[in-house]
Write an enzyme that holds these catalytic residues in place. Sequence first.
Site, PDB file in Angstrom:
ATOM      1  N   HIS A  93      -1.856   6.129   5.583  1.00  0.00           N
ATOM      2  CA  HIS A  93      -2.878   5.224   4.641  1.00  0.00           C
ATOM      3  C   HIS A  93      -4.136   5.059   5.618  1.00  0.00           C
ATOM      4  CE1 HIS A  93      -4.890   2.736   1.730  1.00  0.00           C
ATOM      5  NE2 HIS A  93      -5.139   1.824   2.331  1.00  0.00           N
ATOM      6  N   SER A  94      -5.315   5.429   4.951  1.00  0.00           N
ATOM      7  CA  SER A  94      -6.793   5.045   5.867  1.00  0.00           C
ATOM      8  C   SER A  94      -6.906   5.957   7.048  1.00  0.00           C
ATOM      9  CB  SER A  94      -7.056   3.614   5.712  1.00  0.00           C
ATOM     10  OG  SER A  94      -8.357   3.241   6.031  1.00  0.00           O
ATOM     11  N   MET A  95      -6.768   5.107   8.352  1.00  0.00           N
ATOM     12  CA  MET A  95      -6.774   5.917   9.476  1.00  0.00           C
ATOM     13  C   MET A  95      -5.442   6.729   9.550  1.00  0.00           C
ATOM     14  SD  MET A  95      -7.120   4.231  13.274  1.00  0.00           S
ATOM     15  CE  MET A  95      -5.167   4.051  13.394  1.00  0.00           C
ATOM     16  N   SER A  97      -3.864   8.286   7.464  1.00  0.00           N
ATOM     17  CA  SER A  97      -3.849   9.697   6.964  1.00  0.00           C
ATOM     18  C   SER A  97      -4.376  10.544   7.990  1.00  0.00           C
ATOM     19  CB  SER A  97      -4.953   9.499   5.758  1.00  0.00           C
ATOM     20  OG  SER A  97      -4.236   9.033   4.695  1.00  0.00           O
ATOM     21  N   SER A 121      -3.412   8.794   2.015  1.00  0.00           N
ATOM     22  CA  SER A 121      -3.795   7.705   0.994  1.00  0.00           C
ATOM     23  C   SER A 121      -5.045   7.124   1.657  1.00  0.00           C
ATOM     24  CB  SER A 121      -2.803   6.928   0.966  1.00  0.00           C
ATOM     25  OG  SER A 121      -3.213   5.774   0.273  1.00  0.00           O
TER      26      SER A 121
END
Length: 253
Positions: A93-95, A97, A121
Amino acid sequence: MNSTWFRRFTTVVGGGPRLVCFPHAGGSATAYKELTQALPPHFDVLCVQYPGRQDRFREEPFTSMAALVEAVAEELARDIAVPGGRPYALFGHSMGSLVAFETARVLARRQLPGPQRLFLSGRGGPETDSAPYHLYDDDDVLADVRRLGGTEQGMLDDPDILELVMPALRGDYSALGTYSWSGGAPLDVPVTALTGDSDPMMTVGDAHTWEPYTTGEFAVKVFSGGHFYLFDHLDGVAAAVTEGMLLTEGAAS
Protein backbone atom coordinates in the site's frame (compact mmCIF):
# COMPACT_ATOMS: atom_id res chain seq x y z
CA MET A 1 10.58 -18.52 9.91
CA ASN A 2 13.40 -16.91 11.89
CA SER A 3 13.56 -13.36 10.57
CA THR A 4 13.33 -9.88 12.05
CA TRP A 5 11.62 -8.76 8.83
CA PHE A 6 8.26 -10.57 9.01
CA ARG A 7 5.36 -10.64 11.47
CA ARG A 8 2.37 -12.95 11.65
CA PHE A 9 -0.86 -11.88 13.35
CA THR A 10 -2.49 -15.31 13.40
CA THR A 11 -1.96 -18.10 15.90
CA VAL A 12 -2.00 -20.79 13.21
CA VAL A 13 0.24 -20.82 10.14
CA GLY A 14 -2.01 -21.37 7.15
CA GLY A 15 -1.06 -24.14 4.76
CA GLY A 16 -2.22 -22.31 1.63
CA PRO A 17 -0.50 -19.64 -0.46
CA ARG A 18 1.48 -16.90 1.23
CA LEU A 19 0.69 -13.21 1.09
CA VAL A 20 3.53 -10.81 1.97
CA CYS A 21 2.32 -7.31 2.90
CA PHE A 22 4.42 -4.14 2.60
CA PRO A 23 3.36 -1.09 4.68
CA HIS A 24 3.05 2.56 3.72
CA ALA A 25 5.59 5.31 4.49
CA GLY A 26 6.01 5.58 8.24
CA GLY A 27 3.89 2.47 8.66
CA SER A 28 4.67 -0.80 10.36
CA ALA A 29 3.69 -4.44 10.04
CA THR A 30 0.71 -3.89 12.36
CA ALA A 31 -0.96 -1.76 9.67
CA TYR A 32 -2.08 -5.10 8.20
CA LYS A 33 -3.19 -6.82 11.40
CA GLU A 34 -6.92 -6.36 10.76
CA LEU A 35 -6.65 -7.28 7.08
CA THR A 36 -4.76 -10.43 8.05
CA GLN A 37 -7.61 -11.46 10.30
CA ALA A 38 -10.21 -10.73 7.60
CA LEU A 39 -8.56 -13.10 5.12
CA PRO A 40 -9.26 -16.85 4.93
CA PRO A 41 -7.36 -18.72 7.65
CA HIS A 42 -5.61 -21.07 5.23
CA PHE A 43 -3.61 -18.16 3.80
CA ASP A 44 -0.23 -17.59 5.43
CA VAL A 45 0.00 -13.81 5.76
CA LEU A 46 3.38 -12.26 6.53
CA CYS A 47 3.67 -8.53 7.22
CA VAL A 48 6.98 -6.79 6.56
CA GLN A 49 8.54 -4.85 9.41
CA TYR A 50 10.95 -2.27 8.04
CA PRO A 51 13.84 -1.18 10.29
CA GLY A 52 13.38 1.93 12.42
CA ARG A 53 9.89 1.28 13.82
CA GLN A 54 8.20 -0.51 16.70
CA ASP A 55 10.37 -3.43 17.87
CA ARG A 56 13.05 -2.40 15.31
CA PHE A 57 13.14 1.26 16.36
CA ARG A 58 16.79 1.07 17.41
CA GLU A 59 17.82 0.18 13.84
CA GLU A 60 18.56 2.85 11.26
CA PRO A 61 15.75 3.27 8.73
CA PHE A 62 16.61 2.91 5.08
CA THR A 63 16.83 6.17 3.15
CA SER A 64 17.28 4.55 -0.27
CA MET A 65 14.56 2.63 -2.08
CA ALA A 66 17.15 0.49 -3.88
CA ALA A 67 18.85 -0.52 -0.62
CA LEU A 68 15.52 -1.30 1.07
CA VAL A 69 14.36 -3.41 -1.87
CA GLU A 70 17.62 -5.36 -2.01
CA ALA A 71 17.37 -6.12 1.71
CA VAL A 72 13.76 -7.27 1.45
CA ALA A 73 14.51 -9.39 -1.63
CA GLU A 74 17.38 -11.04 0.25
CA GLU A 75 15.03 -11.96 3.09
CA LEU A 76 12.40 -13.32 0.71
CA ALA A 77 15.06 -15.36 -1.07
CA ARG A 78 15.92 -17.15 2.18
CA ASP A 79 12.55 -18.73 2.87
CA ILE A 80 9.85 -17.67 0.41
CA ALA A 81 11.18 -17.16 -3.11
CA VAL A 82 12.74 -20.61 -3.21
CA PRO A 83 12.50 -23.38 -5.82
CA GLY A 84 9.69 -25.75 -4.94
CA GLY A 85 8.22 -23.37 -2.36
CA ARG A 86 4.55 -22.66 -1.96
CA PRO A 87 3.00 -20.00 -4.22
CA TYR A 88 3.05 -16.48 -2.85
CA ALA A 89 1.82 -12.99 -3.69
CA LEU A 90 2.88 -9.50 -2.65
CA PHE A 91 0.55 -6.75 -1.38
CA GLY A 92 1.78 -3.19 -0.97
CA HIS A 93 0.00 0.00 0.00
CA SER A 94 1.28 3.47 -1.00
CA MET A 95 5.08 3.33 -0.64
CA GLY A 96 4.65 -0.38 -0.03
CA SER A 97 3.34 -0.80 -3.58
CA LEU A 98 6.59 0.52 -4.95
CA VAL A 99 8.66 -1.65 -2.59
CA ALA A 100 6.65 -4.73 -3.56
CA PHE A 101 6.94 -4.00 -7.29
CA GLU A 102 10.68 -3.34 -7.20
CA THR A 103 11.24 -6.38 -5.00
CA ALA A 104 9.52 -8.54 -7.61
CA ARG A 105 11.83 -7.04 -10.24
CA VAL A 106 14.93 -7.90 -8.17
CA LEU A 107 13.75 -11.48 -7.73
CA ALA A 108 13.13 -11.74 -11.48
CA ARG A 109 16.65 -10.47 -12.23
CA ARG A 110 18.04 -13.10 -9.86
CA GLN A 111 15.94 -15.74 -11.65
CA LEU A 112 14.30 -16.70 -8.37
CA PRO A 113 10.68 -17.85 -8.10
CA GLY A 114 8.64 -14.68 -8.17
CA PRO A 115 5.22 -13.78 -6.84
CA GLN A 116 2.26 -15.18 -8.70
CA ARG A 117 0.35 -11.93 -8.23
CA LEU A 118 1.01 -8.34 -7.16
CA PHE A 119 -1.62 -6.32 -5.28
CA LEU A 120 -0.62 -2.66 -5.66
CA SER A 121 -2.71 -0.26 -3.59
CA GLY A 122 -2.82 3.50 -3.07
CA ARG A 123 -0.22 4.45 -5.65
CA GLY A 124 0.12 4.75 -9.41
CA GLY A 125 2.91 3.24 -11.50
CA PRO A 126 6.56 4.02 -10.83
CA GLU A 127 6.59 7.08 -13.09
CA THR A 128 3.46 8.81 -11.74
CA ASP A 129 4.83 10.53 -8.62
CA SER A 130 7.95 12.70 -8.80
CA ALA A 131 7.44 14.88 -5.72
CA PRO A 132 10.73 15.92 -4.03
CA TYR A 133 9.91 14.14 -0.77
CA HIS A 134 13.60 13.94 0.15
CA LEU A 135 13.67 17.74 0.41
CA TYR A 136 10.77 17.89 2.88
CA ASP A 137 11.56 19.10 6.37
CA ASP A 138 9.72 17.65 9.38
CA ASP A 139 6.86 20.13 9.09
CA ASP A 140 6.40 19.25 5.41
CA VAL A 141 6.39 15.53 6.18
CA LEU A 142 3.83 15.92 8.97
CA ALA A 143 1.63 18.14 6.80
CA ASP A 144 1.66 15.48 4.08
CA VAL A 145 0.85 12.69 6.54
CA ARG A 146 -2.09 14.73 7.88
CA ARG A 147 -3.28 15.44 4.33
CA LEU A 148 -3.39 11.73 3.52
CA GLY A 149 -5.28 10.84 6.71
CA GLY A 150 -5.30 7.36 8.17
CA THR A 151 -5.92 5.76 11.52
CA GLU A 152 -2.76 6.95 13.29
CA GLN A 153 -3.38 10.70 13.22
CA GLY A 154 -3.60 10.96 17.01
CA MET A 155 0.05 9.94 17.34
CA LEU A 156 1.11 13.14 15.57
CA ASP A 157 -0.11 15.20 18.53
CA ASP A 158 1.91 13.27 21.11
CA PRO A 159 5.49 14.64 21.28
CA ASP A 160 6.89 11.44 22.80
CA ILE A 161 5.40 9.19 20.12
CA LEU A 162 6.31 11.68 17.42
CA GLU A 163 9.94 11.50 18.48
CA LEU A 164 9.83 7.73 17.93
CA VAL A 165 8.10 7.76 14.53
CA MET A 166 9.85 10.70 12.86
CA PRO A 167 13.10 8.85 12.00
CA ALA A 168 11.11 6.22 10.07
CA LEU A 169 9.04 8.89 8.32
CA ARG A 170 12.15 10.86 7.35
CA GLY A 171 13.82 7.73 6.01
CA ASP A 172 10.79 6.64 4.02
CA TYR A 173 10.24 10.09 2.53
CA SER A 174 13.91 10.22 1.56
CA ALA A 175 13.63 6.82 -0.10
CA LEU A 176 10.55 7.95 -2.04
CA GLY A 177 12.02 11.29 -3.05
CA THR A 178 15.27 9.85 -4.39
CA TYR A 179 13.60 6.99 -6.24
CA SER A 180 13.50 7.11 -10.03
CA TRP A 181 12.28 4.55 -12.54
CA SER A 182 15.28 2.83 -14.10
CA GLY A 183 13.43 1.22 -16.98
CA GLY A 184 13.25 -2.42 -17.87
CA ALA A 185 11.00 -5.09 -19.28
CA PRO A 186 7.54 -5.53 -17.81
CA LEU A 187 7.02 -8.28 -15.27
CA ASP A 188 5.26 -11.47 -16.28
CA VAL A 189 3.10 -11.29 -13.16
CA PRO A 190 -0.66 -10.65 -12.87
CA VAL A 191 -1.40 -7.32 -11.19
CA THR A 192 -4.41 -6.13 -9.24
CA ALA A 193 -4.33 -2.36 -8.62
CA LEU A 194 -6.51 -1.04 -5.80
CA THR A 195 -7.45 2.55 -5.00
CA GLY A 196 -9.86 4.82 -3.20
CA ASP A 197 -12.00 7.02 -5.43
CA SER A 198 -11.11 10.21 -3.55
CA ASP A 199 -7.45 9.62 -2.75
CA PRO A 200 -5.65 13.02 -2.60
CA MET A 201 -2.43 11.33 -3.73
CA MET A 202 -3.74 9.70 -6.92
CA THR A 203 -6.71 9.40 -9.26
CA VAL A 204 -8.54 6.28 -10.33
CA GLY A 205 -6.85 6.77 -13.69
CA ASP A 206 -3.45 6.55 -11.98
CA ALA A 207 -4.28 3.00 -10.87
CA HIS A 208 -4.40 2.02 -14.54
CA THR A 209 -0.82 3.28 -15.03
CA TRP A 210 0.44 -0.03 -13.61
CA GLU A 211 -0.82 -1.92 -16.67
CA PRO A 212 2.22 -1.31 -18.94
CA TYR A 213 4.50 -2.80 -16.28
CA THR A 214 3.08 -6.30 -16.60
CA THR A 215 2.44 -8.72 -19.42
CA GLY A 216 0.11 -10.68 -17.14
CA GLU A 217 -3.54 -10.26 -16.31
CA PHE A 218 -4.40 -6.77 -15.07
CA ALA A 219 -7.39 -5.59 -13.01
CA VAL A 220 -8.35 -2.44 -11.10
CA LYS A 221 -10.49 -2.46 -7.95
CA VAL A 222 -11.99 0.87 -6.85
CA PHE A 223 -13.36 1.55 -3.37
CA SER A 224 -15.00 4.61 -1.89
CA GLY A 225 -12.72 6.70 0.27
CA GLY A 226 -9.36 8.38 0.44
CA HIS A 227 -5.77 7.26 0.66
CA PHE A 228 -6.40 4.83 3.51
CA TYR A 229 -9.67 3.51 2.10
CA LEU A 230 -8.62 -0.05 2.94
CA PHE A 231 -9.17 0.44 6.67
CA ASP A 232 -12.83 1.27 5.94
CA HIS A 233 -13.31 -1.61 3.49
CA LEU A 234 -11.54 -4.54 5.12
CA ASP A 235 -14.12 -7.06 3.93
CA GLY A 236 -14.08 -5.71 0.36
CA VAL A 237 -10.30 -5.59 0.18
CA ALA A 238 -10.08 -9.07 1.71
CA ALA A 239 -12.53 -10.31 -0.93
CA ALA A 240 -10.46 -8.77 -3.75
CA VAL A 241 -7.28 -10.30 -2.35
CA THR A 242 -8.95 -13.66 -1.83
CA GLU A 243 -10.17 -13.67 -5.43
CA GLY A 244 -6.67 -12.96 -6.69
CA MET A 245 -5.04 -15.42 -4.30
CA LEU A 246 -7.38 -18.24 -5.30
CA LEU A 247 -6.50 -17.59 -8.93
CA THR A 248 -2.84 -17.74 -7.87
CA GLU A 249 -3.41 -20.99 -5.97
CA GLY A 250 -5.25 -22.50 -8.95
CA ALA A 251 -2.53 -21.49 -11.39
CA ALA A 252 0.09 -23.18 -9.22
CA SER A 253 -1.78 -26.47 -8.84
